[in-house]
Design an enzyme around this catalytic site. Structure first.
Site, PDB file in Angstrom:
ATOM      1  N   ASP A  32      59.823  67.028  17.521  1.00  0.00           N
ATOM      2  CA  ASP A  32      60.196  65.524  16.743  1.00  0.00           C
ATOM      3  C   ASP A  32      59.068  65.047  15.764  1.00  0.00           C
ATOM      4  O   ASP A  32      57.993  65.501  16.242  1.00  0.00           O
ATOM      5  CB  ASP A  32      60.239  64.559  17.708  1.00  0.00           C
ATOM      6  CG  ASP A  32      61.065  63.097  17.401  1.00  0.00           C
ATOM      7  OD1 ASP A  32      62.082  63.234  17.819  1.00  0.00           O
ATOM      8  OD2 ASP A  32      60.464  62.676  16.596  1.00  0.00           O
ATOM      9  N   HIS A 103      72.072  65.582  19.020  1.00  0.00           N
ATOM     10  CA  HIS A 103      70.851  66.112  19.493  1.00  0.00           C
ATOM     11  C   HIS A 103      70.460  65.579  20.428  1.00  0.00           C
ATOM     12  O   HIS A 103      70.521  64.516  21.061  1.00  0.00           O
ATOM     13  CB  HIS A 103      69.745  65.649  18.315  1.00  0.00           C
ATOM     14  CG  HIS A 103      69.579  64.396  18.171  1.00  0.00           C
ATOM     15  ND1 HIS A 103      70.362  63.624  17.257  1.00  0.00           N
ATOM     16  CD2 HIS A 103      68.594  63.292  18.418  1.00  0.00           C
ATOM     17  CE1 HIS A 103      70.014  62.518  17.053  1.00  0.00           C
ATOM     18  NE2 HIS A 103      69.113  62.269  17.954  1.00  0.00           N
TER      19      HIS A 103
HETATM   20  P1  5GP Z   1      67.836  59.453  17.817  1.00  0.00           P
HETATM   21  O1  5GP Z   1      67.264  58.037  17.607  1.00  0.00           O
HETATM   22  O2  5GP Z   1      68.793  59.460  16.592  1.00  0.00           O
HETATM   23  O3  5GP Z   1      68.195  59.742  18.889  1.00  0.00           O
HETATM   24  O4  5GP Z   1      66.550  60.312  17.395  1.00  0.00           O
HETATM   25  C1  5GP Z   1      66.335  60.850  16.137  1.00  0.00           C
HETATM   26  C2  5GP Z   1      64.955  61.746  16.280  1.00  0.00           C
HETATM   27  O5  5GP Z   1      64.846  62.410  15.160  1.00  0.00           O
HETATM   28  C3  5GP Z   1      63.701  60.477  16.307  1.00  0.00           C
HETATM   29  O6  5GP Z   1      62.899  60.791  17.485  1.00  0.00           O
HETATM   30  C4  5GP Z   1      62.805  60.803  15.050  1.00  0.00           C
HETATM   31  O7  5GP Z   1      61.345  60.841  15.064  1.00  0.00           O
HETATM   32  C5  5GP Z   1      63.222  62.222  14.826  1.00  0.00           C
HETATM   33  N1  5GP Z   1      63.287  62.708  13.304  1.00  0.00           N
HETATM   34  C6  5GP Z   1      63.844  61.793  12.231  1.00  0.00           C
HETATM   35  N2  5GP Z   1      63.721  62.360  11.136  1.00  0.00           N
HETATM   36  C7  5GP Z   1      63.135  63.622  11.300  1.00  0.00           C
HETATM   37  C8  5GP Z   1      62.584  64.639  10.510  1.00  0.00           C
HETATM   38  O8  5GP Z   1      62.850  64.669   9.244  1.00  0.00           O
HETATM   39  N3  5GP Z   1      61.910  66.019  11.227  1.00  0.00           N
HETATM   40  C9  5GP Z   1      61.942  65.940  12.649  1.00  0.00           C
HETATM   41  N4  5GP Z   1      61.361  66.973  13.164  1.00  0.00           N
HETATM   42  N5  5GP Z   1      62.328  64.731  13.295  1.00  0.00           N
HETATM   43  C10 5GP Z   1      62.916  63.742  12.801  1.00  0.00           C
END
Ligand code: 5GP
Length: 115
Positions: A32, A103
């Site tokens: 992440d 994810h």
């Molecule tokens: P959600 O809030 O959708 O469950 O989690 C999305 C996750 O994706 C977040 O923890 C955020 O830090 C991560 N994230 C967002 N954009 C990117 C990116 O461009 N690269 C990576 N490696 N992680 C990302």
């Protein structure tokens, strides 16, 4: 409808780089970008699933079992089993899902406290 321009679709296609942890023909795991724990890895199926709910409704039993078995294997390979870890899957607006490609978060490396 699945958004082909979401950030994880671009990571899967290689358009946007990531720090890869594991990859096979069906799954990609990567660090992440904003880690919430010393170890914070995201595991995604390469198929076009918007969320946990979409994946569970539309992937077949073999795909679902394979995905979660591999997620467990990645947590083990990261050395997280002995001390424990957290699995998080956010679905939709109230779950605060920010990227519309299914994810799993694997979080570990410290005592994470309560929710
Ligand atoms: P959600 O809030 O959708 O469950 O989690 C999305 C996750 O994706 C977040 O923890 C955020 O830090 C991560 N994230 C967002 N954009 C990117 C990116 O461009 N690269 C990576 N490696 N992680 C990302």
């Amino acid at each position: 409808m699945y958004d082909n321009n979401n950030i994880f679709a671009k990571i899967i296609s290689g358009e946007i780089p990531c720090k890869e942890v594991y990859q096979d023909e069906k799954i990609l795991a990567f660090e992440d970008v904003a880690p919430a724990a010393p170890t914070h890895v995201l595991v995604v199926p390469k198929g076009e699933y918007i969320s946990f709910d979409d994946f569970m409704q539309n992937a077949n039993a073999e795909q679902i079992a394979g995905f979660f078995a591999k997620t467990r294997q990645i947590a083990s390979d990261l050395g997280l089993v002995a001390d424990g870890y957290r699995i998080v899957m956010n679905h939709g607006k109230n779950g605060n899902q920010t990227v519309p490609h299914f994810h799993v978060h694997i979080l570990g490396g410290k005592q994470l406290g309560g929710l």
